[in-house]
Design a protein around this motif. Structure first.
Motif: not given
Length: 199
Positions: A40-48, A77-87, A89-98
């Protein structure tokens, strides 16, 4: 029915190979021939660019609830937490949903889900250790309802708090060995009975 093993620690913020292993658990045994990889990956991340403990795309906490995997980030950086979910059942390179974000003011090192409550544990750069409990308001929604934050102490005494699990006996918290100039804290395991901490 399954063990989910997360391989997504990302202190530097530059990983592109985030995965969760799904291991079927049948008749008290792991079926090693049927282990699947959920990438999976975070869709919001553009800088690696490598930014050691200076990014918001690290994570160490995952729970399984309501037939979904829920990831809770360790945001340096934010000193917070984001909640993402993943199904799962999926397998290949899926976006984690924020789903949501919450300003904890500490970095989250682990999470537990028990009886419609979410438990987050973590610490600050000033070595203060916190536990925060959230009430689930809808299936998989945790940051909209009641929550309560507890200061448990500091890393110099408790160890580097990295793990949490909850059952009917109470809240189990693990602390790794922590080395600091003039002070060394050994690894420890704690139990907080349910009648001491409530939401």
């Amino acid at each position: 029915e399954n063990f989910y093993i997360a391989d997504f620690g990302n202190n530097g913020g530059g990983r592109k190979d985030l995965v969760i292993y799904k291991a079927p658990f049948i008749d008290g045994k792991i079926n090693k021939d049927s282990i699947k990889t959920i990438s999976f990956y975070y869709p919001e991340q553009t800088d690696f660019t490598f930014k050691n403990i200076n990014n918001n795309y690290d994570a160490e906490a995952i729970v399984f609830a309501n037939h979904l995997l829920h990831i809770f980030t360790k945001e340096w950086v934010s000193k917070g937490v984001s909640h993402y979910k993943i199904d799962p059942i999926q397998k290949e390179s899926i976006p984690a949903k924020k789903i949501d974000f919450f300003q904890t003011n500490f970095v989250v090192t682990d999470a537990a889900y028990f009886k419609s409550k979410l438990y987050l544990i973590g610490y600050t750069k000033k070595l203060k250790v916190f536990l925060q409990i959230f009430e689930e308001t809808q299936p998989g929604i945790f940051f909209k309802g009641k929550n309560k934050k507890y200061k448990l102490g500091n890393t110099l005494k408790l160890g580097q708090i990295e793990g949490i699990s909850v059952n009917d006996s109470g809240i189990f918290i693990s602390g790794e060995e922590f080395n600091f100039p003039l002070k060394n804290s050994k690894q420890k395991l704690y139990l907080i009975p349910n009648d001491i901490i409530t939401l």
